[in-house]
Design a protein around this motif. Structure first.
Motif, PDB file in Angstrom:
ATOM      1  N   MET A  15      41.019  26.974   7.003  1.00 58.06           N
ATOM      2  CA  MET A  15      40.481  27.414   8.284  1.00 58.06           C
ATOM      3  C   MET A  15      39.375  26.456   8.725  1.00 58.06           C
ATOM      4  O   MET A  15      38.439  26.186   7.985  1.00 58.06           O
ATOM      5  CB  MET A  15      39.926  28.835   8.179  1.00 58.06           C
ATOM      6  CG  MET A  15      39.350  29.364   9.478  1.00 58.06           C
ATOM      7  SD  MET A  15      38.568  30.978   9.290  1.00 58.06           S
ATOM      8  CE  MET A  15      39.963  31.964   8.773  1.00 58.06           C
ATOM      9  N   ASP A  50      42.539  29.973  20.231  1.00 59.35           N
ATOM     10  CA  ASP A  50      42.767  30.178  18.788  1.00 59.35           C
ATOM     11  C   ASP A  50      41.869  31.307  18.294  1.00 59.35           C
ATOM     12  O   ASP A  50      40.647  31.265  18.479  1.00 59.35           O
ATOM     13  CB  ASP A  50      42.446  28.879  18.038  1.00 59.35           C
ATOM     14  CG  ASP A  50      42.928  28.905  16.589  1.00 59.35           C
ATOM     15  OD1 ASP A  50      42.645  29.891  15.884  1.00 59.35           O
ATOM     16  OD2 ASP A  50      43.563  27.923  16.166  1.00 59.35           O
ATOM     17  N   LYS A  51      42.476  32.302  17.660  1.00 60.92           N
ATOM     18  CA  LYS A  51      41.717  33.459  17.159  1.00 60.92           C
ATOM     19  C   LYS A  51      41.203  33.240  15.736  1.00 60.92           C
ATOM     20  O   LYS A  51      40.455  34.070  15.220  1.00 60.92           O
ATOM     21  CB  LYS A  51      42.598  34.716  17.168  1.00 60.92           C
ATOM     22  CG  LYS A  51      43.309  34.993  18.474  1.00 60.92           C
ATOM     23  CD  LYS A  51      42.337  35.241  19.615  1.00 60.92           C
ATOM     24  CE  LYS A  51      43.090  35.586  20.904  1.00 60.92           C
ATOM     25  NZ  LYS A  51      42.208  35.695  22.070  1.00 60.92           N
ATOM     26  N   HIS A  52      41.589  32.121  15.102  1.00 57.19           N
ATOM     27  CA  HIS A  52      41.347  31.985  13.670  1.00 57.19           C
ATOM     28  C   HIS A  52      40.317  30.930  13.302  1.00 57.19           C
ATOM     29  O   HIS A  52      39.837  30.917  12.157  1.00 57.19           O
ATOM     30  CB  HIS A  52      42.663  31.690  12.949  1.00 57.19           C
ATOM     31  CG  HIS A  52      43.727  32.713  13.209  1.00 57.19           C
ATOM     32  ND1 HIS A  52      43.600  34.014  12.794  1.00 57.19           N
ATOM     33  CD2 HIS A  52      44.904  32.622  13.875  1.00 57.19           C
ATOM     34  CE1 HIS A  52      44.669  34.692  13.173  1.00 57.19           C
ATOM     35  NE2 HIS A  52      45.470  33.880  13.824  1.00 57.19           N
ATOM     36  N   LYS A  97      36.973  29.431  12.517  1.00 55.81           N
ATOM     37  CA  LYS A  97      35.702  30.075  12.158  1.00 55.81           C
ATOM     38  C   LYS A  97      34.595  29.480  13.022  1.00 55.81           C
ATOM     39  O   LYS A  97      34.249  28.315  12.888  1.00 55.81           O
ATOM     40  CB  LYS A  97      35.393  29.853  10.678  1.00 55.81           C
ATOM     41  CG  LYS A  97      34.140  30.575  10.181  1.00 55.81           C
ATOM     42  CD  LYS A  97      33.916  30.306   8.699  1.00 55.81           C
ATOM     43  CE  LYS A  97      32.743  31.110   8.163  1.00 55.81           C
ATOM     44  NZ  LYS A  97      31.464  30.725   8.787  1.00 55.81           N
ATOM     45  N   SER A 119      34.981  37.903  16.699  1.00 58.59           N
ATOM     46  CA  SER A 119      34.759  37.307  15.370  1.00 58.59           C
ATOM     47  C   SER A 119      34.008  35.978  15.455  1.00 58.59           C
ATOM     48  O   SER A 119      34.394  34.979  14.833  1.00 58.59           O
ATOM     49  CB  SER A 119      36.101  37.117  14.645  1.00 58.59           C
ATOM     50  OG  SER A 119      36.760  38.345  14.493  1.00 58.59           O
TER      51      SER A 119
END
Length: 467
Positions: free
Chosen positions: A1, A24-26, A28, A70
């Motif tokens: 990630m 992009d939701k991933h 970090k 997030s």
């Protein structure tokens, strides 16, 4: 990630966070901001000074947005160093935040002139500055604003709108000398005078006193509130200390990448192709490019520079300027209309059949079409005088939604066209707020709100929908 760290949570940094999450939701994402505030729209701070908006109304992201998406947001935290060898940033509170990709969005800071007493004056740059100015204005009897650029004019007009007598002092011979020619600058000063701002140009401030300012020659201009709006400079110390290439700003290429391939820079701290942009639209365009590259959404994405349109956001003052406004008849074809009694000034600068500059003061209904011609480099009509008067029969300019092509860019800050607004409306957005939520139109400088309202109203009228 991928670990993405963004230093700076202003208009550029906050926009990058949202652009990345839209793709992009991933990834970090950690964003670190020195200000304790949630990100806010700095462009609208003059409205806070004027009292037409509250601080909460200029917020860009809701406080709950970070958790919902997030994103780790560290507010009120200063980054003190970049450790490029281990790829981590160090903070004043002892934190060490590792990164795979680092984006510097450190913005710019107010210039404080090197004159005695300047430290006792108030800068006009941040939301904290606004709150301090408003607190002082409540007890003040008269104010002086030093600096006749965009920020100075907006601050002076805002304070005058609160009923405070204001004197605006400017070093150059006319206001906004970078964007305006002498006649437009003079007429802008006359417009401001009618709104309660005394304008004095060609003056040198030698000292800031407890009860005003002293000018070269010994004259004192009395005031118990002095506001400095003397320009800004890019914040580059962090990059320079890390050994990155710095000129006037942090030097970047078309990918907005520094000479360290894992570090990017965007917004007012970045210098692209020799230019540091001080407006919001380029910063947001740059954020979109970096988001494309970091997430892999478009690995061919590149920033090619911006063509700037400057809008003055002072109540009761309409002004737009773009391009090479200082060219004369010796260098280009100049079409001009001036009506000093009405405070109206319009100027087109045309070279090789293309619009390369324009000034609109006092009435800016033609700005949408002029901006389109300027952006695209499209040929101007055979009789360019018609561009200055949108209501003339047969004019090539039509601000009516009926005649406005779908390709016309309505919101310059967010690159939103009439066609996108129409598509948004057809998807169910029936008011300006819904259109803004879907397209971001009106959320930059706010100068396009009337046009967006007109388009939405016209579309509703065509379908017999009451709003």
């Amino acid at each position: 990630m991928t670990r993405l760290v963004i230093v700076g949570n202003g208009m550029a940094g906050a926009r990058l966070v949202s652009e990345v999450r839209a793709r992009d939701k991933h990834v970090k994402v950690t964003v670190i901001g020195a200000e304790t505030w949630q990100p806010y729209n700095r462009v609208l701070l003059s409205n806070v000074v004027a009292g037409t908006m509250l601080p909460d109304q200029v917020r860009l992201l809701d406080p709950a947005w970070y958790a919902d998406h997030s994103v780790t947001a560290l507010l009120g935290v200063e980054v003190t160093a970049i450790d490029r060898e281990t790829q981590a940033v160090l903070t004043a509170d002892g934190r060490r935040e590792p990164y795979d990709v680092l984006v510097l969005a450190t913005g710019s800071e107010a210039v404080v002139p090197p004159v005695p007493g300047a430290a006792g004056a108030m800068a006009f740059r941040t939301l904290d500055d606004c709150r301090a100015i408003l607190a002082a204005a409540g007890a003040a009897r008269r104010a002086v604003v030093v600096g006749g650029g965009l920020l100075g004019i907006e601050a002076a007009r805002g304070l005058a709108g609160r009923g405070l007598p204001v004197t605006l002092l400017h070093l150059a011979g006319h206001l906004m000398e970078r964007q305006l020619d002498a006649e437009a600058g003079l007429m802008l000063g006359e417009t401001l005078a009618e709104l309660g701002v005394e304008v004095r140009t060609g003056v040198v401030v030698e000292e800031i006193l407890g009860d005003g300012v002293r000018l070269a020659g010994g004259e004192t201009v009395g005031a118990d509130l002095v506001v400095l709006a003397c320009g800004v400079r890019p914040v580059t110390g962090l990059a320079g200390d890390a050994g990155l290439e710095v000129a006037r700003g942090i030097v970047v290429d078309d990918e907005m990448r520094t000479d360290d391939p894992s570090i990017f820079a965007i917004g007012e701290c970045a210098q692209h192709d020799g230019t540091v942009y001080g407006l919001v639209a380029p910063a947001w365009e740059q954020a979109a490019v970096v988001a494309d590259l970091v997430t892999g959404a478009d690995k061919t994405s590149r920033y090619r520079g911006s063509r700037l349109v400057t809008r003055l956001k002072a109540r009761s003052v309409e002004l737009a300027a773009m391009g090479e406004t200082h060219l004369t008849e010796d260098d280009a074809e100049v079409v001009r209309f001036s009506h000093r009694a009405r405070g109206s000034y319009r100027k087109l600068v045309i070279r090789d059949g293309r619009l390369v500059g324009a000034i609109l003061l006092g009435e800016t209904s033609a700005v949408g079409t002029l901006t389109q011609l300027f952006d695209r480099g499209s040929p101007v009509p055979a009789d360019p005088a018609g561009l200055l008067f949108p209501g003339i029969s047969g004019s090539a300019v039509a601000e009516s939604p009926v005649r406005m092509p779908d390709a016309v860019k309505v919101c310059q800050c967010n690159n939103v066209t009439k066609g996108q607004i129409r598509a948004c409306w057809e998807s169910g957005a029936r008011d300006v707020e819904a259109v803004a939520a879907a397209t971001r139109a009106t959320t930059g400088c706010g100068g396009c709100r009337d046009v967006v309202e007109g388009i939405v109203g016209w579309l509703c009228e065509q379908e017999g929908i009451s709003v």
